[in-house]
Design an enzyme around this catalytic site. Structure first.
Site, PDB file in Angstrom:
ATOM      1  N   GLU A 404       0.827  -1.213   0.000  1.00  0.00           N
ATOM      2  CA  GLU A 404       0.000   0.000   0.000  1.00  0.00           C
ATOM      3  C   GLU A 404       0.858   1.260   0.000  1.00  0.00           C
ATOM      4  O   GLU A 404       0.671   2.178   0.795  1.00  0.00           O
ATOM      5  CB  GLU A 404      -0.960  -0.006   1.187  1.00  0.00           C
ATOM      6  N   GLU A 481      -4.095  -8.841   0.364  1.00  0.00           N
ATOM      7  CA  GLU A 481      -4.617  -8.611   1.707  1.00  0.00           C
ATOM      8  C   GLU A 481      -6.120  -8.650   1.599  1.00  0.00           C
ATOM      9  O   GLU A 481      -6.699  -7.938   0.768  1.00  0.00           O
ATOM     10  CB  GLU A 481      -4.158  -7.234   2.210  1.00  0.00           C
TER      11      GLU A 481
HETATM   12  C1  GAL Z   1      -4.267  -2.434   5.348  1.00  0.00           C
HETATM   13  C2  GAL Z   1      -2.780  -2.392   5.695  1.00  0.00           C
HETATM   14  C3  GAL Z   1      -2.456  -3.305   6.865  1.00  0.00           C
HETATM   15  C4  GAL Z   1      -3.433  -3.053   7.973  1.00  0.00           C
HETATM   16  C5  GAL Z   1      -4.820  -3.319   7.467  1.00  0.00           C
HETATM   17  C6  GAL Z   1      -5.901  -3.219   8.508  1.00  0.00           C
HETATM   18  O1  GAL Z   1      -4.647  -1.367   4.590  1.00  0.00           O
HETATM   19  O2  GAL Z   1      -2.018  -2.806   4.597  1.00  0.00           O
HETATM   20  O3  GAL Z   1      -1.147  -3.085   7.305  1.00  0.00           O
HETATM   21  O4  GAL Z   1      -3.299  -1.745   8.397  1.00  0.00           O
HETATM   22  O5  GAL Z   1      -5.091  -2.375   6.451  1.00  0.00           O
HETATM   23  O6  GAL Z   1      -7.164  -3.439   7.942  1.00  0.00           O
END
Ligand code: GAL
Length: 808
Positions: A404, A481
């Site tokens: 990100e 993710e």
């Molecule tokens: C994402 C990020 C992670 C964590 C997650 C929580 O955007 O890459 O490190 O913060 O959100 O939902």
């Protein structure tokens, strides 16, 4: 057998963890030889000073509410024997958090900002070899607002002192690849860097011997190389290995290469490397391991080990991975930084795929004092060093250059940085693809950034998979993710509603709450199934971790002040298991999707006094074909998985409509009456699994169970003791929060306690802990003397109990 992977086998190689002195503040002159450190605390590494606490709102809940910033000094006194004079002496740190400066005998030898990267220095010239005192001093200065999660603080990984001849194998000096792999043979290619630190050119023989997983020598080759004075040369060779035993998920076979550097008959260096013989390949339709298509059923993991903090314990990491494998995973994403050596060794041994990730940030900041300050100077070096260290691990299948990254939105330069980092990947290891996790859409696709890496990771956009595929048909994609669903183990809020936050600072375990960008696991399952070219997913997260207590304490990544508004909420709710490693309900939802061995799980608990007659939603997670629920022996009907759906509220940012009929959960609405709920799972019409939950009586006793009855007496091995508060019949009391006191005698120590409550400020180091949802955890560490460790647990009004662990 645990091999000292990647380390020289010279007898003089020393683990350098013991007997350091520590001081947790500024100390003028502490780098000098004669500084008075007699009052400093003595300890062994690895060490994380911040986990010692105390929790305090002033430390920022986002980073765990623990004192991870400030100055920490470590010093170690040691003598060098005269015979070491003229050799090359290097000190290697596998990781020091954060911004390490190193002095030897008062002279500065170097510095390394990134806390997650390993580094070494040649300290030969600064040492005294007459048996008198040498002192190495390390200063760490982790800054506030430097991390989006708990980074830990201290020399939290191992340290080595390496004494070698001037001609020796370089740090991370072997690069072993398997360009051809068939059933009949494998080509094993080896490029070994040999350093000559002397003032004369040298001609040496480099012998490579290869051993199969059973320890039999299967190939060897010798080669002469010439190395100019004060330079490095590469010994490149290959051998054929007949009938290779492949490294694969179920058969993680590991080979060993022993490199010997010889000057005539004299052995100058011996160096051991572990590797696996396997092939990997990607195309736009999937990922292939040994030519078999494999979907990533993966988890993102941060590096802390819960109540132990970030200090490396091999057993803590092994247990973490075992729990994840029980859930059914086959892959780990090391979010968002280079992991410990131990994690990678364990993934090699346990048959797990790894996405090795370098960074959470490049030049554009996410937090005020983050790595962005160092990126210009160190970014390419750190990425290269991560790959150099890690490239012999068969478990690793992708290099991630970032998560990100804010530059995604930058239409001018983001892609050029991505290109530069991708070039580093390609020149350091062309055998694996590069990747990054993109959470914006469509910016990084339109500004040519996503196209710079081989495989595009998509964060939190399952509904966009098909659009990405039709707009960018050449990009291989996967969910880097996913989900970010939150819950607190054993906590259920009724009636079911979709809320942002709850006054208890806990989150219901019906598995549908999350921040705006999140969605329940079911949604990802569905879109993965609809789009089989998506290579799988890495859920956020496998384990709860310290810091980032979303949905509490604010949701804006760049507004640090707001992160403390829900104190004492201080650690994550994202895990499928809690910080103790105890499964939440969500663990079983993933297990029902990712495993074949029949399983069944039921929720919530069945203690709803005062709600008699009211409807309670009962959910079942199973991989069976059908399930039947019984309440006090009476059938509530049989439901068919996939056909009988459960309607979930999915009121999230990127999801329309606002409900989702999940084929992944079975459910019944049941009027509450005390007693029992029992579910029976059927496969091919036969009852194969069942689970019963009974209404518990009042807390009557403590029960203890240990993960291993026998551990090694090496001063680092751990026994995890699960503590349950039960009624007189042995039922878990699901709301019990009794205080449990621990007393330890014998050949070990109680080093940490926890209960998985993300909003507790009780010390992880106290000899007591309140239960949370009826459970707690005690972690015992062996001493170096073999014997027995006896842990006794007592609590007011509870029958006490004890457990014994043997150390050998
Ligand atoms: C994402 C990020 C992670 C964590 C997650 C929580 O955007 O890459 O490190 O913060 O959100 O939902």
């Amino acid at each position: 057998m645990i091999l000292t992977y990647g380390l020289s086998l010279q007898a003089q190689d020393q683990n350098f963890d013991a007997n350091w002195l520590f001081f947790n503040d500024k100390a003028a002159g502490a780098e000098t030889s004669d500084f008075d450190d007699s009052q400093w605390r003595e300890l062994d590494l690895p060490h994380d000073w911040a986990i010692e606490g105390p929790f305090d709102i002033k430390y920022n809940a986002r980073a765990g509410g623990l004192p991870f910033h400030g100055t920490g000094w470590y010093r170690k006194h040691f003598a060098m024997p005269q015979r070491a004079e003229g050799k090359v002496v290097r000190i290697e740190f596998e990781g020091a958090m954060y911004n390490a400066h190193i002095w030897v005998n008062g002279q500065q030898v170097g510095h390394r900002p990134y806390g997650y990267i390993g580094f070494e220095f040649d300290i030969s010239q600064y040492l005294r070899y007459d048996g008198s005192d040498n002192v190495i001093a390390v200063r760490l200065t982790p800054e506030p607002l430097s991390s989006r999660w708990y980074p830990g603080a201290g020399i939290y990984r191992h340290v080595w002192l390496k004494v070698d001849e001037p001609v020796h194998v370089a740090q991370w000096g072997t690069y072993i690849t398997t360009p051809t792999v068939t059933d009949a043979k494998a080509v094993v290619q080896n490029e070994t860097q040999v350093v000559n630190k002397s003032d004369q050119g040298k001609t040496v023989t480099v012998r490579q011997q290869y051993f199969d997983p059973q320890g039999r020598e299967v190939a060897s080759i010798e080669e002469q190389i010439v190395i100019a004075a004060q330079s490095t040369a590469t010994a490149a060779s290959y051998v054929n290995v007949a009938n290779p035993q492949r490294w694969d998920l179920d058969t993680p076979h590991l080979y060993t290469a022993t490199t010997t550097v010889l000057d005539g008959d004299q052995v100058l260096d011996r160096y051991e490397s572990r590797f696996g013989i396997r092939s990997i390949r990607f195309d736009t339709e999937g990922f292939y391991l040994n030519e078999r298509k494999v979907r990533f059923d993966g988890v993102c993991l941060h590096h802390d080990n819960g109540a132990l903090g970030t200090a490396v314990y091999r057993r803590a990491i092994e247990r973490k991975l075992q729990i994840m494998q029980d859930m059914g995973i086959n892959a780990i994403r090391t979010s968002h930084n280079p992991p410990s050596r131990e994690l990678l060794e364990l993934c090699d041994e346990m048959g797990l795929l790894v996405l090795d990730e370098a960074f959470d940030v490049w030049k554009l900041a996410k937090v005020e004092n983050g790595y962005n300050k160092f990126f210009d100077e160190w970014g390419e070096i750190d990425l290269r060093d991560m790959i150099l260290r890690d490239r012999n691990h068969p478990s690793i299948v992708m290099w991630s250059i970032g998560n990100e990254i804010i530059e995604q939105s930058d239409t001018q330069k983001g892609w050029t940085v991505a290109k530069k980092l991708n070039d580093v990947c390609k020149t350091t290891d062309p055998t694996r693809p590069s990747t990054a996790g993109f959470n914006w859409y469509p910016a990084p696709y339109d500004n040519n950034m996503a196209q710079q890496v081989d495989i595009t990771g998509i964060n939190y956009k399952p509904t966009k998979y098909s659009e990405v595929r039709s707009n960018y048909p050449r990009l291989p994609i996967y969910g880097s993710e996913t989900s970010s669903c939150t819950s607190s183990r054993g906590v259920y809020h009724l009636p079911i509603e979709k809320y942002q936050t709850h006054e208890s600072l806990q989150v219901t375990s019906y598995d549908l709450i999350g921040p705006p960008w999140a969605y329940p696991p079911d949604v990802e399952f569905y879109y993965q199934a609809q789009n089989p070219y998506v290579m799988g997913e890495f859920i956020w997260t496998g384990f709860d971790y310290l810091g980032e207590p979303t949905p509490y304490g604010g949701k804006d990544n760049s507004t640090n002040g707001r992160w403390n508004s829900d104190w004492p909420s201080r650690s994550s709710y994202f895990g499928a298991v809690d910080l103790c490693g105890f499964p939440k309900d969500r663990f079983y939802l993933y297990q029902s999707q990712w495993t074949d061995e029949p399983m069944i799980h039921l929720l919530p608990h069945w203690d709803w006094q005062g709600m008699e007659g009211q409807n309670i939603p009962v959910y079942c997670y199973t991989n069976c074909d059908e399930a039947e629920l019984f309440v006090n022996g009476q059938s509530m009907g049989r439901k068919v998985k996939g056909q009988n759906k459960t309607t979930l509220i999915v009121d999230f940012l990127r999801y329309e409509p606002k409900t989702f009929d999940s084929p992944y959960r079975l459910s019944w609405d049941v009027p509450y009456q005390a007693g029992s709920i029992r579910v029976v799972g059927y496969k091919d019409g036969k009852a194969v699994q069942e689970k019963e939950i009974r209404t518990a009586g009042t807390p009557a006793k403590i029960s203890l169970s240990v993960d291993r009855a026998e551990i090694s007496a090496d001063g680092r091995d751990l026994a995890y003791v699960t503590v349950r508060i039960e009624d007189k019949d042995g039922n878990l009391c699901p709301n019990a929060d009794n205080l449990v006191n621990f007393d330890v005698k014998g050949a070990g120590k109680l080093i940490a306690v926890d209960n998985g409550n993300a909003a507790s400020t009780e010390s992880f180091q106290a000899p007591y802990r309140k239960a949370f949802s009826g459970m707690a955890l005690a972690i015992l560490r062996s001493d170096k003397q073999a014997g027995r460790i006896k842990l006794k647990a007592t609590g007011e009004g509870l029958k006490s109990t004890s457990v014994t662990v043997i150390t050998k």
